[in-house]
Design a protein around this motif. Structure first.
Motif, PDB file in Angstrom:
ATOM      1  N   SER A 179     -22.559 -43.427  11.018  1.00  0.00           N
ATOM      2  CA  SER A 179     -23.067 -44.862  10.842  1.00  0.00           C
ATOM      3  C   SER A 179     -21.933 -45.610  10.090  1.00  0.00           C
ATOM      4  N   VAL A 180     -21.204 -46.607  10.746  1.00  0.00           N
ATOM      5  CA  VAL A 180     -20.216 -47.309  10.107  1.00  0.00           C
ATOM      6  C   VAL A 180     -20.861 -48.126   8.712  1.00  0.00           C
ATOM      7  N   GLU A 181     -21.851 -48.596   8.899  1.00  0.00           N
ATOM      8  CA  GLU A 181     -22.608 -49.356   7.804  1.00  0.00           C
ATOM      9  C   GLU A 181     -22.712 -48.512   6.517  1.00  0.00           C
ATOM     10  N   LYS A 182     -23.220 -47.196   6.798  1.00  0.00           N
ATOM     11  CA  LYS A 182     -23.203 -46.229   5.643  1.00  0.00           C
ATOM     12  C   LYS A 182     -21.756 -45.516   5.032  1.00  0.00           C
ATOM     13  N   LEU A 183     -20.966 -45.377   6.195  1.00  0.00           N
ATOM     14  CA  LEU A 183     -19.531 -45.097   5.586  1.00  0.00           C
ATOM     15  C   LEU A 183     -18.953 -46.138   4.979  1.00  0.00           C
ATOM     16  N   VAL A 184     -19.195 -47.485   5.076  1.00  0.00           N
ATOM     17  CA  VAL A 184     -18.522 -48.429   4.377  1.00  0.00           C
ATOM     18  C   VAL A 184     -19.352 -48.577   2.997  1.00  0.00           C
ATOM     19  N   LYS A 185     -20.515 -48.158   2.910  1.00  0.00           N
ATOM     20  CA  LYS A 185     -21.350 -48.426   1.533  1.00  0.00           C
ATOM     21  C   LYS A 185     -20.817 -47.087   0.687  1.00  0.00           C
ATOM     22  N   LEU A 186     -20.529 -45.875   1.260  1.00  0.00           N
ATOM     23  CA  LEU A 186     -19.978 -44.782   0.632  1.00  0.00           C
ATOM     24  C   LEU A 186     -18.638 -45.046   0.140  1.00  0.00           C
ATOM     25  N   LYS A 187     -17.831 -45.721   1.223  1.00  0.00           N
ATOM     26  CA  LYS A 187     -16.534 -45.899   0.444  1.00  0.00           C
ATOM     27  C   LYS A 187     -16.352 -46.755  -0.690  1.00  0.00           C
ATOM     28  N   LEU A 188     -17.221 -47.791  -0.893  1.00  0.00           N
ATOM     29  CA  LEU A 188     -17.448 -48.658  -1.859  1.00  0.00           C
ATOM     30  C   LEU A 188     -18.080 -47.951  -3.212  1.00  0.00           C
ATOM     31  N   GLU A 189     -18.746 -46.931  -2.864  1.00  0.00           N
ATOM     32  CA  GLU A 189     -19.302 -46.103  -4.015  1.00  0.00           C
ATOM     33  C   GLU A 189     -18.342 -45.051  -4.591  1.00  0.00           C
ATOM     34  N   HIS A 190     -17.491 -44.740  -3.701  1.00  0.00           N
ATOM     35  CA  HIS A 190     -16.384 -43.639  -3.828  1.00  0.00           C
ATOM     36  C   HIS A 190     -15.100 -44.237  -3.728  1.00  0.00           C
ATOM     37  N   PRO A 191     -14.571 -45.168  -4.518  1.00  0.00           N
ATOM     38  CA  PRO A 191     -13.348 -45.910  -3.636  1.00  0.00           C
ATOM     39  C   PRO A 191     -11.961 -44.835  -3.847  1.00  0.00           C
ATOM     40  N   GLY A 192     -11.967 -43.969  -4.768  1.00  0.00           N
ATOM     41  CA  GLY A 192     -10.972 -43.152  -4.741  1.00  0.00           C
ATOM     42  C   GLY A 192     -10.975 -41.856  -3.353  1.00  0.00           C
ATOM     43  N   SER A 193     -11.977 -42.020  -2.427  1.00  0.00           N
ATOM     44  CA  SER A 193     -12.045 -40.949  -1.466  1.00  0.00           C
ATOM     45  C   SER A 193     -11.384 -41.412  -0.303  1.00  0.00           C
ATOM     46  N   LEU A 194     -10.810 -40.237   0.190  1.00  0.00           N
ATOM     47  CA  LEU A 194     -10.032 -40.300   1.552  1.00  0.00           C
ATOM     48  C   LEU A 194     -11.450 -40.149   2.788  1.00  0.00           C
ATOM     49  N   ILE A 195     -11.378 -41.130   3.715  1.00  0.00           N
ATOM     50  CA  ILE A 195     -12.007 -40.850   5.071  1.00  0.00           C
ATOM     51  C   ILE A 195     -11.313 -40.017   5.924  1.00  0.00           C
ATOM     52  N   ILE A 196     -11.965 -39.001   6.313  1.00  0.00           N
ATOM     53  CA  ILE A 196     -11.312 -38.048   7.360  1.00  0.00           C
ATOM     54  C   ILE A 196     -12.292 -37.711   8.591  1.00  0.00           C
ATOM     55  N   ALA A 197     -11.939 -37.880   9.642  1.00  0.00           N
ATOM     56  CA  ALA A 197     -12.820 -37.915  10.806  1.00  0.00           C
ATOM     57  C   ALA A 197     -12.578 -37.028  12.028  1.00  0.00           C
ATOM     58  N   HIS A 198     -13.453 -36.454  12.792  1.00  0.00           N
ATOM     59  CA  HIS A 198     -13.050 -35.889  14.058  1.00  0.00           C
ATOM     60  C   HIS A 198     -12.824 -36.825  14.991  1.00  0.00           C
ATOM     61  N   PRO A 199     -11.863 -36.537  16.021  1.00  0.00           N
ATOM     62  CA  PRO A 199     -11.642 -37.421  17.238  1.00  0.00           C
ATOM     63  C   PRO A 199     -12.720 -37.570  18.028  1.00  0.00           C
ATOM     64  N   GLU A 200     -13.790 -36.653  17.933  1.00  0.00           N
ATOM     65  CA  GLU A 200     -14.952 -36.966  18.970  1.00  0.00           C
ATOM     66  C   GLU A 200     -15.580 -38.254  18.337  1.00  0.00           C
ATOM     67  N   CYS A 201     -15.319 -38.593  16.997  1.00  0.00           N
ATOM     68  CA  CYS A 201     -16.350 -39.806  16.581  1.00  0.00           C
ATOM     69  C   CYS A 201     -15.828 -40.999  17.446  1.00  0.00           C
ATOM     70  N   LYS A 202     -16.767 -42.064  17.316  1.00  0.00           N
ATOM     71  CA  LYS A 202     -16.549 -43.438  18.044  1.00  0.00           C
ATOM     72  C   LYS A 202     -15.314 -44.159  17.491  1.00  0.00           C
ATOM     73  N   LYS A 203     -14.531 -45.146  17.914  1.00  0.00           N
ATOM     74  CA  LYS A 203     -13.210 -45.754  17.724  1.00  0.00           C
ATOM     75  C   LYS A 203     -13.547 -46.502  16.298  1.00  0.00           C
ATOM     76  N   THR A 204     -14.748 -47.125  16.277  1.00  0.00           N
ATOM     77  CA  THR A 204     -15.121 -47.745  14.915  1.00  0.00           C
ATOM     78  C   THR A 204     -14.947 -46.970  13.641  1.00  0.00           C
ATOM     79  N   VAL A 205     -15.318 -45.517  13.620  1.00  0.00           N
ATOM     80  CA  VAL A 205     -15.258 -44.790  12.659  1.00  0.00           C
ATOM     81  C   VAL A 205     -13.940 -44.341  12.603  1.00  0.00           C
ATOM     82  N   LEU A 206     -13.154 -43.795  13.662  1.00  0.00           N
ATOM     83  CA  LEU A 206     -11.683 -43.378  13.681  1.00  0.00           C
ATOM     84  C   LEU A 206     -10.562 -44.700  13.034  1.00  0.00           C
TER      85      LEU A 206
END
Ligand code: 13P
Ligand code: SF4
Length: 309
Positions: A179-206
């Motif tokens: 969920s892009v929405e939940k990912l955005v929320k998590l990033k706001l809650e953990h601003p110092g975190s890096l987002i890492i993703a597998h290339p099987e994810c959708k382009k919006t997540v990548l």
């Protein structure tokens, strides 16, 4: 049987039968902990090609057991649960893929390892998410290429190699679900975190990711990085090894859409349990068996992958 008894029985049977246990990073922690080898799809294929054991127990999903059997036909290859399939492999039926391939006779066929033996038999070279870029880069720039079955990985490889490979329209139900929405929320809650993703994810997540890579690449990245916190967009089984290798770091699984669950699990990978692993070693079933004509065709693109990796 209690968990400690299961573990000692599995270890006893393994020695008695000269068996080796291989597990994918998406297996439950208990299976990863008892396995002789834990790795991504590429490592599992490489180990299966080399092992001296008489029996390989492949704790992962069906196509991983098939790949091991294709590479080591004289060995007995067992899987804890024969119903552990893969939605991505299922999204590419061999008869439909054959029609697609035949309608583009001048194209080289590249298939992701997440396919059935019958699809591999229609393929020129197999790839995994770890070596896909490296292998595609080895073809001339003007080569006509088909890539199947994962449209997200195919799009990603097209973007990083500047190719325009023809893509099969398949996907993994786990990696498509973030969920892009939940990912955005998590990033706001953990601003110092890096987002890492597998290339099987959708382009919006990548597009939101700081780093994109296979399960092995994600693990290496988090281990080498100086950052202390990561939002992980792949199957949550990998968190077990990430946490083991980096006890001081924080790993937060990205949740899927339409769910109250905090993490994203592959229901097929999770069919395997310690009890099923024990029964499989004890009774030597379920066994992976492959038609020899298909195996002889399927082994060629896998060996080509191992050479080009
Ligand atoms: P890798 O092991 O190549 O990262 O693939 C992930 C996957 O989805 C396996 O089913
Ligand atoms: Fe298949 Fe996706 Fe499960 Fe991997 S995570 S086994 S690609 S369904």
């Amino acid at each position: 049987m209690k968990k400690s008894e299961l573990i000692s029985e599995i270890n006893r049977l393994k020695i008695e039968k000269n068996a080796v246990i291989m597990a994918h990073y998406y297996q439950i922690g208990d299976i990863q902990d008892i396995a002789d080898y834990v790795g991504d799809s590429l490592s599992l294929a490489q180990w299966a090609a080399k092992t001296e054991a008489d029996i390989i127990v492949l704790c992962g999903v069906h196509f991983m057991g098939e790949t091991a059997k294709i590479l080591s036909p004289k060995k007995k290859v067992l899987v804890p649960d024969i119903n552990a399939g893969c939605s991505l492999a299922d999204s590419c039926p061999a008869d439909e893929f054959e029609t697609f391939v035949r309608s583009h006779p001048d194209h080289t066929v590249i298939s992701y390892v997440n396919t059935t033996a019958a699809v591999k038999a229609l393929t020129d070279v197999v790839v995994t998410s770890t070596n896909a870029k490296r292998i595609v880069d080895q073809f001339p720039n003007d080569a006509k290429l088909i890539f199947g079955p994962d449209r997200n990985l195919g799009n990603y490889i097209n973007s990083v190699t500047g190719r325009s490979m023809l893509l099969w329209d398949g996907a993994c139900h786990v990696h498509e679900q973030f969920s892009v929405e939940k990912l955005v929320k998590l990033k706001l809650e953990h601003p110092g975190s890096l987002i890492i993703a597998h290339p099987e994810c959708k382009k919006t997540v990548l597009l939101m990711a700081d780093f994109i890579g296979s399960t092995q690449a994600l693990l290496n990245y988090t281990t080498q990085s100086e950052k202390k916190s990561f939002l992980v967009a792949t199957e949550s089984g990998i968190l077990h090894e990430m946490q083991k290798k980096n006890p001081e770091k924080e790993f937060i699984p990205v949740p899927p859409n339409d769910s109250t669950c905090a993490c994203n699990e592959c229901n097929f990978m999770r069919l395997n349990t310690l009890e099923k692993l024990y029964n499989c070693l004890l009774n030597e079933i379920p066994e992976i068996l492959i038609d020899e004509e298909i195996r002889e065709k399927a082994v060629k693109p896998i060996l080509r992958m191992l050479e080009m990796s």
